[in-house]
Design a protein around this motif. Structure first.
Motif, PDB file in Angstrom:
ATOM      1  N   ASP A 114       2.105  -8.318  -5.073  1.00  0.00           N
ATOM      2  CA  ASP A 114       2.712  -7.107  -4.191  1.00  0.00           C
ATOM      3  C   ASP A 114       2.964  -5.963  -5.171  1.00  0.00           C
ATOM      4  OD1 ASP A 114       2.822  -6.123  -1.497  1.00  0.00           O
ATOM      5  OD2 ASP A 114       5.103  -6.027  -2.046  1.00  0.00           O
ATOM      6  N   ASP A 166      -7.956  -4.926  -6.098  1.00  0.00           N
ATOM      7  CA  ASP A 166      -7.112  -5.466  -5.098  1.00  0.00           C
ATOM      8  C   ASP A 166      -6.463  -6.852  -5.480  1.00  0.00           C
ATOM      9  OD1 ASP A 166      -5.667  -6.399  -2.765  1.00  0.00           O
ATOM     10  OD2 ASP A 166      -7.735  -6.765  -1.795  1.00  0.00           O
ATOM     11  N   TYR A 202       4.278  -8.774   5.380  1.00  0.00           N
ATOM     12  CA  TYR A 202       3.055  -7.803   4.701  1.00  0.00           C
ATOM     13  C   TYR A 202       2.437  -8.825   4.006  1.00  0.00           C
ATOM     14  CZ  TYR A 202       0.501  -4.388   2.401  1.00  0.00           C
ATOM     15  OH  TYR A 202      -0.797  -3.726   1.960  1.00  0.00           O
ATOM     16  N   SER A 203       2.950  -9.320   2.958  1.00  0.00           N
ATOM     17  CA  SER A 203       2.296 -10.236   2.176  1.00  0.00           C
ATOM     18  C   SER A 203       1.461 -11.431   2.794  1.00  0.00           C
ATOM     19  CB  SER A 203       3.054 -10.792   1.084  1.00  0.00           C
ATOM     20  OG  SER A 203       3.817  -9.570   0.119  1.00  0.00           O
ATOM     21  N   TYR A 217      -4.688  -8.618  -4.031  1.00  0.00           N
ATOM     22  CA  TYR A 217      -4.518  -9.677  -3.069  1.00  0.00           C
ATOM     23  C   TYR A 217      -5.936 -10.296  -2.823  1.00  0.00           C
ATOM     24  CZ  TYR A 217      -0.109  -8.457  -1.068  1.00  0.00           C
ATOM     25  OH  TYR A 217       1.346  -8.381  -0.872  1.00  0.00           O
ATOM     26  N   MET A 219      -2.980  -3.554   9.422  1.00  0.00           N
ATOM     27  CA  MET A 219      -2.100  -3.502   8.246  1.00  0.00           C
ATOM     28  C   MET A 219      -1.997  -1.909   7.857  1.00  0.00           C
ATOM     29  SD  MET A 219      -1.344  -6.441   7.572  1.00  0.00           S
ATOM     30  CE  MET A 219      -0.478  -6.394   6.244  1.00  0.00           C
ATOM     31  N   GLU A 245      -0.383  -4.438  -6.337  1.00  0.00           N
ATOM     32  CA  GLU A 245      -0.785  -3.683  -5.241  1.00  0.00           C
ATOM     33  C   GLU A 245      -0.362  -2.057  -5.234  1.00  0.00           C
ATOM     34  OE1 GLU A 245      -2.577  -3.943  -0.675  1.00  0.00           O
ATOM     35  OE2 GLU A 245      -0.356  -4.017  -1.090  1.00  0.00           O
ATOM     36  N   LYS A 259       0.805  -1.263  -0.098  1.00  0.00           N
ATOM     37  CA  LYS A 259      -0.104   0.209   0.095  1.00  0.00           C
ATOM     38  C   LYS A 259       0.782   1.221  -0.052  1.00  0.00           C
ATOM     39  CE  LYS A 259      -3.720  -2.044   2.789  1.00  0.00           C
ATOM     40  NZ  LYS A 259      -4.292  -1.870   4.150  1.00  0.00           N
ATOM     41  N   ARG A 307      -1.538 -10.073   4.640  1.00  0.00           N
ATOM     42  CA  ARG A 307      -2.578  -9.808   3.520  1.00  0.00           C
ATOM     43  C   ARG A 307      -3.257 -10.975   3.028  1.00  0.00           C
ATOM     44  NH1 ARG A 307      -5.280  -6.916   1.564  1.00  0.00           N
ATOM     45  NH2 ARG A 307      -4.754  -5.661  -0.173  1.00  0.00           N
ATOM     46  N   LEU A 308      -2.505 -12.183   2.924  1.00  0.00           N
ATOM     47  CA  LEU A 308      -3.261 -13.367   2.216  1.00  0.00           C
ATOM     48  C   LEU A 308      -3.875 -14.201   3.273  1.00  0.00           C
ATOM     49  CD1 LEU A 308      -0.784 -14.133  -0.438  1.00  0.00           C
ATOM     50  CD2 LEU A 308      -2.781 -13.348  -0.869  1.00  0.00           C
ATOM     51  N   ARG A 309      -3.453 -13.706   4.666  1.00  0.00           N
ATOM     52  CA  ARG A 309      -4.179 -14.385   5.880  1.00  0.00           C
ATOM     53  C   ARG A 309      -3.681 -15.943   5.823  1.00  0.00           C
ATOM     54  NH1 ARG A 309     -10.434 -12.152   5.786  1.00  0.00           N
ATOM     55  NH2 ARG A 309      -9.854  -9.798   5.863  1.00  0.00           N
TER      56      ARG A 309
END
Length: 349
Positions: free
Chosen positions: A265, A294, A114-115, A296, A34, A268, A2, A118-120
């Motif tokens: 990434d 998005d 971070y990635s 992601y 995040m 994004e 981001k 973001r992808l949980r």
């Protein structure tokens, strides 16, 4: 990634910033939200200007070494943040040459996390799962120690500290005949091996993965030996994202995983800038894209690829204008796109 702004003055700030260059306000990253947030002192803790949860935060214990700008809840037991608590071994930072290299490793590792957040994706550490949790060892070479090899072993990722030396990394890149070699690339590749264990082997997807990447039961050591002695097959570019991916299905999966993270990434970041590619000299819309979604998210892999290819053509051309090598020197053939699609379905499943 981001784009972030300082909530105090509105200045654009980088993910790695620990203070705003405009107003000097302290910054910290909130992994739960995040968000990179401007901070306000509250006794021995911080309050975040981003969000409205009313929580108090502390710096990660590695902030004192300039190695982390993430925060932990002040009312919790953790002293290390969601990324740093996966560290098992760090180099001896009393040696002056080790600290800046470790800091570089941490910057790359935090971008990886971070990635992953973001992808949980599931992120057990060695406290949660002592035998199989994700852990990192950052090792420096010393005269009385064996050679340090970057690699993965049952959740433990080892990275040689010398990879943070730009000259050494470039030397290895040339020696290995690679077109791309970065710290972030190492992290994304090695964590791909970890998630093969977690999502494929232990996730009931072994047969489906073998149908796409091949039979991983073939002898791994023999496959590597054959690759180093004979090189990749002549037609590897039609089937693999890189020459190294051709040596064994495990490496094919890890390389494809890394490229999937590269793509989502970077897209994004392009979306955050509102990038639009529409070269007027080109007939048709083959090189047109508007980054307004998005990457992601769980959408179709083809949408990612259709946005990626024009962006790559543009940034590679810009790099060449500055006398730099291509930012992304790889080709996405139909078979590679199919493999990326498998990764996409896997992480969103």
């Amino acid at each position: 990634m981001k784009l972030f702004t300082c909530q105090h003055c509105g200045q654009l700030v980088y993910f790695e910033n620990d203070h705003c260059e405009s107003c000097a306000r302290r910054l910290g990253f909130l992994p739960g939200q995040m968000m990179l947030s401007a901070l306000e002192a509250d006794g021995d803790a911080w309050r975040a200007l981003a969000g409205d949860d009313g929580a108090r935060y502390r710096d990660c214990a590695n902030a004192q070494f300039g190695a982390c700008n993430w925060l932990v809840r002040a009312d919790g037991p953790e002293i290390f943040c969601a990324a740093c608590r996966h560290n098992q071994v760090i180099p001896d930072i009393s040696l002056p040459e080790n600290l800046p290299r470790w800091q570089q490793l941490e910057r790359a590792k935090h971008r990886l996390f971070y990635s992953l957040l973001r992808l949980r994706l599931p992120l057990a550490n060695r406290i949660d799962d002592p035998d199989h949790g994700l852990a990192f060892e950052f090792l420096a070479v010393a005269p009385d120690t064996p050679k340090v090899m970057t690699g993965h072993d049952n959740g433990l990722i080892t990275l040689a500290l010398k990879e943070a030396d730009d000259a050494e990394r470039e030397r290895m890149k040339q020696l290995m005949g690679e077109s791309y070699r970065t710290l972030l690339g190492h992290f994304r590749h090695e964590v791909g091996h970890y998630f093969w264990d977690v999502l494929v082997r232990d996730g009931g997807k072994l047969d489906a993965c073998r149908a796409v990447f091949g039979d991983d039961s073939q002898d791994y050591d023999e496959a590597l030996k054959r690759n180093y002695e004979q090189g990749p097959p002549p037609d590897w570019r039609q089937h693999f994202i890189s020459a190294y991916a051709s040596c064994h299905p495990w490496e094919d999966f890890a390389e494809t995983w890394a490229h999937y993270l590269h793509i989502v990434d970077t897209l994004e970041m392009g979306t955050a800038f509102g990038l639009k590619i529409e070269p007027p000299i080109v007939e048709g819309d083959a090189l047109d894209t508007a980054l307004d979604f998005d990457p992601y998210g769980p959408g179709d892999i083809q949408r990612l690829v259709d946005a990626w290819l024009p962006l790559v053509f543009a940034v590679n051309s810009l790099n060449r204008s500055m006398g730099q090598p291509d930012l992304y020197p790889f080709v996405l053939t139909p078979q590679v796109v199919g493999k990326l699609g498998f990764i996409h379905q896997l992480v969103h499943g």
